[in-house]
Design a protein around this motif. Structure first.
Motif, short mmCIF file in Angstrom:
data_model
loop_
_atom_site.label_atom_id
_atom_site.label_comp_id
_atom_site.label_asym_id
_atom_site.label_seq_id
_atom_site.Cartn_x
_atom_site.Cartn_y
_atom_site.Cartn_z
N GLN A 40 0.70 -22.52 -15.17
CA GLN A 40 0.25 -21.32 -14.48
C GLN A 40 0.54 -21.37 -13.02
N ASN A 41 0.39 -22.58 -12.38
CA ASN A 41 0.71 -22.78 -10.99
C ASN A 41 2.37 -22.24 -10.75
N ALA A 42 2.98 -22.46 -11.68
CA ALA A 42 4.49 -22.10 -11.49
C ALA A 42 4.63 -20.87 -11.72
N LEU A 43 3.91 -19.93 -12.47
CA LEU A 43 4.00 -18.43 -12.60
C LEU A 43 3.43 -17.75 -11.51
N GLN A 44 2.18 -18.37 -10.93
CA GLN A 44 1.60 -18.04 -9.81
C GLN A 44 2.43 -18.01 -8.41
N SER A 45 2.97 -18.96 -8.31
CA SER A 45 3.99 -19.04 -7.12
C SER A 45 5.07 -17.81 -7.29
N SER A 46 5.60 -17.80 -8.38
CA SER A 46 6.82 -16.82 -8.49
C SER A 46 6.19 -15.57 -8.27
N PHE A 47 4.93 -15.29 -8.94
CA PHE A 47 4.34 -13.82 -8.62
C PHE A 47 4.37 -13.54 -7.15
N ASN A 48 3.58 -14.67 -6.41
CA ASN A 48 3.46 -14.19 -5.32
C ASN A 48 4.62 -14.12 -4.17
N THR A 49 5.73 -14.57 -4.86
CA THR A 49 7.00 -14.40 -4.02
C THR A 49 7.50 -13.02 -4.36
N LEU A 50 7.10 -12.68 -5.62
CA LEU A 50 7.72 -11.41 -5.94
C LEU A 50 6.98 -10.12 -5.17
N THR A 51 5.65 -10.33 -4.74
CA THR A 51 4.84 -9.46 -4.32
C THR A 51 5.10 -9.52 -2.86
N GLY A 52 5.68 -10.53 -2.43
CA GLY A 52 5.60 -10.74 -0.93
C GLY A 52 4.52 -11.08 0.05
N CYS A 53 3.36 -11.47 -0.84
CA CYS A 53 1.74 -11.58 -0.32
C CYS A 53 1.41 -13.10 -0.28
N ALA A 54 1.20 -13.72 0.58
CA ALA A 54 0.73 -15.24 0.49
C ALA A 54 -0.59 -15.22 -0.23
N ALA A 55 -0.70 -16.45 -0.74
CA ALA A 55 -2.02 -16.61 -1.48
C ALA A 55 -3.31 -16.60 -0.87
N SER A 56 -3.26 -16.45 0.57
CA SER A 56 -4.45 -16.29 1.41
C SER A 56 -4.38 -14.88 2.12
N ASP A 57 -3.18 -14.23 1.99
CA ASP A 57 -3.36 -12.72 2.79
C ASP A 57 -3.84 -11.60 1.82
N LYS A 58 -5.09 -11.54 2.23
CA LYS A 58 -6.09 -10.61 1.41
C LYS A 58 -5.67 -9.14 1.66
N ALA A 59 -5.36 -8.81 2.93
CA ALA A 59 -4.90 -7.66 3.53
C ALA A 59 -3.56 -7.06 2.62
N CYS A 60 -2.56 -8.17 2.70
CA CYS A 60 -1.55 -7.72 1.92
C CYS A 60 -1.63 -7.44 0.61
N GLN A 61 -2.53 -8.15 -0.07
CA GLN A 61 -2.75 -8.17 -1.46
C GLN A 61 -3.37 -6.69 -1.59
N SER A 62 -4.40 -6.43 -0.90
CA SER A 62 -5.04 -5.08 -1.03
C SER A 62 -4.14 -4.05 -0.91
N SER A 63 -2.99 -3.95 -0.08
CA SER A 63 -2.34 -2.91 0.34
C SER A 63 -1.20 -2.73 -0.80
N LEU A 64 -0.95 -3.60 -1.74
CA LEU A 64 0.09 -3.50 -2.65
C LEU A 64 -0.44 -2.12 -3.69
N SER A 65 0.56 -1.58 -3.75
CA SER A 65 0.30 -0.42 -5.06
C SER A 65 0.39 -0.98 -6.32
N VAL A 66 -0.17 -0.17 -7.11
CA VAL A 66 -0.30 -0.65 -8.54
C VAL A 66 0.98 -0.68 -9.26
N ASP A 67 2.00 0.19 -8.59
CA ASP A 67 3.32 0.27 -9.29
C ASP A 67 3.97 -0.80 -8.65
N ALA A 68 3.70 -1.50 -7.34
CA ALA A 68 4.33 -2.59 -6.99
C ALA A 68 3.84 -3.99 -7.92
#
Length: 567
Positions: free
Chosen positions: A281-309
């Protein structure tokens, strides 16, 4: 290693149903009779939505159910009749913010997008469907309640969890209208939705199993409201198919959920995959965070992501998952995680099995792998192909043992897809299900095992010629049989629907699928699962032979994936 089975997705089918339900009217104005003020009849539904009256309304709810309007402790439920002897209620059971745990609803509210009681919920976000059919605010369910039920009748509730490889599906998918099942079983049937894919399992901060927690929220919601509809909060049975059954297995492995349901029905659970472990799970999670461009602690970035992204990153993650960690496979790489907090046991052969007590019912269909094999290979395959295809999926060692066994012969076989389909069914579904049954029985639980040899072609299987052949029963072909939603059923299909609904009614009330007038269904033991034949011409014993599902073969001589990868 690559995965063998790519399960078909249950696409959301959201279509409006007609209704004669009228919206709640407001309180009428005060009048006078002979000079004395007269208060007109009070609309209790509106009053019950005012906090100061909710305690009183809760007491009234125990006694009152008026037509399509039911007064619950959290407000008025307004339903519609569909002509089958049941009323249908659509409701939000929980709320949530993105990648946060869901909170049980405290007010009765229609699903997002529904303008009145006849409206249906939008699905949860998922790839390859029209975005207008889904919303992030999707934690909704459909309740189907027999019109004859009165409040506090104490009948059981069946909570259905849909399949779709944890990335697709909805409460309004084909065949999931629970009206006929509710009437036949004299129960409340609830069909729920839960967050799918990355939104349900890939919270950037590492929070796990949000979708599983959605299911727990749904059970807590039902415990709060079903007495108002005639149900008992202590008589909830979980039921689901494919990944929906996998979700139920996760709930069976979650001690904190145990008190919320009394029994479970798992149809076509791909148990071979197992739960993910934390490192995967951690390996998948790290890859997903890289794909979205949002760090694990960056709530603002995560909230700004579109559903499509988010969905785009999810699809890429799924494609890459086997190369990130081979234990994911490619069929359900995003799935529940044995995190040690919510889910603390694998419920398989890799660890000591915990004590259990709930009755469970486990079923498969005859040709689980039919859509996979005949959908992927559209032309006849020569016998020489069996070994390479098998090795590409199971590796050389397991393939060698399989080819040396008598279970999947290729000699005198015109089309190697036939033994490949049998192999896939045994490997991913049937045999690990039987292994679970033996373990469940040996550790205190009562378990019944069955196999559908009659089915009804599910819509997504209509494009697969094999699934249309007489005698084929493909993955998902049991759904409409159980719900009683087969269009123009044959006599054999109608007979099996009647039987299954009678057996489910018995199971909901007694923990056993045995009912008057039906053949005896023997509970599984550690040495014989007594797999009951469902439909078709009964064999002399009425049971399906073990074949390769003998414990000395699958799970021992040939290991399941969860054993190979130690997950």
């Amino acid at each position: 290693m690559v995965a063998f089975a790519l399960l078909p997705f249950l696409l959301a089918a959201v279509s409006p149903l007609s209704s004669d339900a009228a919206p709640l009217s407001g309180l009428t104005s005060m009048a006078k009779f002979k000079g004395v003020p007269v208060f007109p009849p009070v609309n209790l539904g509106l009053m019950c939505e005012i906090p100061m009256f909710q305690n009183a309304c809760a007491r009234v709810a125990a006694k009152t159910s008026v037509g399509k309007q039911v007064y619950t402790p959290i407000g008025t439920a307004q339903g519609v009749a569909d002509g089958s002897g049941a009323n249908r209620f659509a409701v939000k059971y929980a709320t949530h913010t993105r990648w946060a745990a869901s909170t049980v609803a405290t007010k009765w509210a229609l699903p997002t997008g529904a303008k009145n009681a006849s409206g249906l919920p939008l699905a949860c976000p998922q790839p390859s469907v029209d975005p207008s059919t889904y919303t992030e605010d999707c934690l909704s369910m459909m309740l189907y309640v027999p019109t004859s039920l009165k409040a506090n009748s104490g009948v059981p509730t069946l909570l259905w969890i849909h399949g779709g490889s944890f990335i697709a599906g909805s409460a309004t998918a084909p065949g999931l209208d629970g009206s006929k099942l509710a009437v036949a079983t004299n129960s409340i049937v609830a069909v729920m939705q839960y967050r799918l894919g990355a939104l349900g399992f890939m919270a950037p901060d590492g929070t796990t199993n949000l979708a599983v927690k959605d299911s727990i929220a749904a059970m807590n919601f039902l415990a709060k409201v079903v007495p108002s509809f005639g149900g008992s909060s202590s008589k909830i049975t979980l039921a689901g198919q494919s990944s929906g059954a996998g979700m139920i297995r996760a709930l069976l492995a979650a001690p904190s959920a145990s008190s919320l349901f009394q029994s479970a029905i798992l149809q076509s659970d791909p148990i071979d995959y197992g739960f993910l472990n934390v490192s995967t799970q951690n390996a998948l999670q790290s890859s997903f965070n890289t794909l979205t461009g949002c760090a694990a602690s960056d709530k603002a970035c995560q909230s700004s992501l579109s559903v499509d992204a988010i969905l785009s990153a999810q699809v890429t993650l799924g494609d890459n998952a086997p190369s990130i960690d081979a234990s994911t496979g490619s069929a359900e790489p995003i799935r529940p995680v044995r995190d040690g907090s919510l889910i603390n046991t694998p419920l398989d052969l890799t660890a000591p099995f915990p004590p259990v007590s709930k009755p469970i019912l486990l079923t498969n269909v005859k040709n689980e792998a039919g859509p996979t094999i005949f959908g992927a290979f559209t032309g006849i395959l020569a016998p020489s192909v069996f070994g390479p295809v098998c090795a590409a999926s199971l590796g050389d060692a397991r393939t060698e043992t399989i080819q040396a066994s008598p279970f999947y012969p290729t000699s005198n076989i015109a089309d190697t897809r036939v033994p490949l389909e049998t192999l896939g069914t045994d490997w991913i579904w049937r045999c690990p299900t039987w292994s679970l049954a033996r373990s469940w029985s040996g550790n205190g639980g009562r378990v019944f095992v069955g196999m559908f040899v009659t089915g009804a072609t599910y819509p997504v299987n209509n494009a697969i010629a094999f699934c249309l052949q007489p005698g084929s029963v493909c993955h998902q072909d049991d759904i409409e049989i159980v719900f009683g939603t087969v269009p123009n059923p044959t006599p054999a299909q109608a007979q099996l629907t009647t039987e299954m609904q009678a057996r489910y009614k018995a199971f909901l009330t007694t923990g056993s699928p045995n009912a008057a007038g039906l053949s005896s269904w023997t509970a599984a033991t550690t040495t014989d699962v007594h797999a009951h034949q469902l439909g078709g011409t009964p064999s002399p014993s009425g049971e399906i032979p073990a074949g390769a599902c003998d414990p000395s073969f699958w799970g021992s001589a040939v290991q399941y994936d969860y054993q190979v990868f130690g997950i």
